[in-house]
Design an enzyme around this catalytic site. Structure first.
Site, PDB file in Angstrom:
ATOM      1  N   TYR A 173      -8.568  15.966  -8.203  1.00 39.12           N
ATOM      2  CA  TYR A 173      -7.546  14.754  -8.541  1.00 39.12           C
ATOM      3  C   TYR A 173      -6.756  15.510  -9.607  1.00 39.12           C
ATOM      4  O   TYR A 173      -5.400  14.881  -9.557  1.00 39.12           O
ATOM      5  CB  TYR A 173      -8.582  13.320  -9.386  1.00 39.12           C
ATOM      6  N   ASP A 175       0.729  -1.499  -0.068  1.00 36.12           N
ATOM      7  CA  ASP A 175      -0.314  -0.309   0.207  1.00 36.12           C
ATOM      8  C   ASP A 175       1.008   1.576   0.176  1.00 36.12           C
ATOM      9  O   ASP A 175       1.304   1.719   0.903  1.00 36.12           O
ATOM     10  CB  ASP A 175      -0.743   0.249   1.319  1.00 36.12           C
TER      11      ASP A 175
END
Ligand SMILES: NC(=O)c1ccc[n+]([C@@H]2O[C@H](COP(=O)([O-])OP(=O)(O)OC[C@H]3O[C@@H](n4cnc5c(N)ncnc54)[C@H](O)[C@@H]3O)[C@@H](O)[C@H]2O)c1
Length: 248
Positions: A155, A62
């Protein structure tokens, strides 16, 4: 492009652009570490590279977790006796829509995966690169960070940060012979495309791309192979649009 014997980590390589980059670097001679939070997907890609005659292992990672990134770098060095190339490709987005519809947890996730990961990769890979006399970072940023459009505001900001970090790291790390570059893809058919599209049609997006199609994973992999190779030895701080002319 020959990269025989180099060791490359590619994050988010269980699918999409990252998978294509991992396959291409392996084909060009790198020993590749497929690092993805989706362990099964990463293992599938690593096995398939090995079946094609390449050298690859998968390490479930991760990229938002410091301990995972430390383990990724340590395990890579231990298995392959080095690290030459670190590709920060793992990324995520919120769904295309009004900026105030994005909740705080989603915002935090986007910045952790797209931005904090770069910090963590630097923390753990830079000391290894320094000890080896050089290295190479590549970040998969986006045209979203160059030519933002409504609907993906948060984003877009994360990719703007990735672009500035690329340039800033490039100048700060140049004395260590560590090159830092980015690729800015235009929208491509990957696992994220439905989120990027939201209520937009594919045709509407394509109409804004002069070369008349979405990007393909191979387009990004071709550019990555060059930027990670010794042929790009004097190239640093570059954020290369691979976008069919979208940003002109
Ligand atoms: N597809 C596009 O239109 C497009 C355009 C420009 C830039 N990008 C960027 O390209 C990169 C790759 O995305 P893609 O389009 O191939 O999408 P994708 O969904 O196919 O691949 C992303 C991969 O990242 C992995 N991932 C997600 N979160 C992770 C985490 N926390 N740790 C480790 N791995 C994680 C996923 O499991 C997946 O395998 C992203 O940074 C994305 O922002 C994509």
């Amino acid at each position: 492009m020959s990269m025989t014997g180099k060791v490359a980590v590619v994050t988010g390589a269980g699918s999409g652009f990252g998978e294509a980059i991992a396959r291409r670097l392996a084909r060009d001679g790198c020993r590749v570490v497929v690092a993805d939070i989706a362990g099964d997907a990463g293992a599938r890609v690593a096995e398939s590279i090995a079946a094609d005659g390449g050298t690859a292992i998968a390490i479930t990672t991760d990229v938002t977790r410091d301990a995972d990134m430390q383990h990724l770098v340590e395990e890579t060095v231990s298995r392959f006796d080095g690290l030459d190339i670190f590709v920060n490709n793992a990324g995520t987005t919120h769904r295309n829509g009004p900026m105030l519809d994005v909740d705080e947890a989603t915002f935090d996730r986007v910045y952790a995966v797209n931005v904090k990961s770069i910090y963590l990769s630097a923390r753990h890979a830079v000391p290894v690169f320094r000890s080896r006399g050089g290295g190479c970072f590549l970040t998969i940023a986006s045209t979203a960070g160059v030519r933002p459009r409504p609907g993906l505001t948060w984003y877009n900001g994360s990719k703007g940060a990735a672009i500035v970090l690329t340039k800033s790291m490039a100048v700060e790390l140049a004395p260590d012979r560590i090159r830092v570059n980015a690729i800015n893809p235009v929208m491509g058919d990957t696992g994220l495309v439905d989120q990027f599209l939201g209520d937009n049609t594919r045709e509407a997006i394509i109409s804004g791309i002069p070369l008349g199609r979405l990007s393909r994973p191979e387009d990004i992999a071709n550019a990555a192979a060059y930027l990670c190779s010794d042929e790009a030895g004097f190239v640093t701080g570059v954020c290369l649009e691979v976008d069919g002319g979208r940003c002109v």
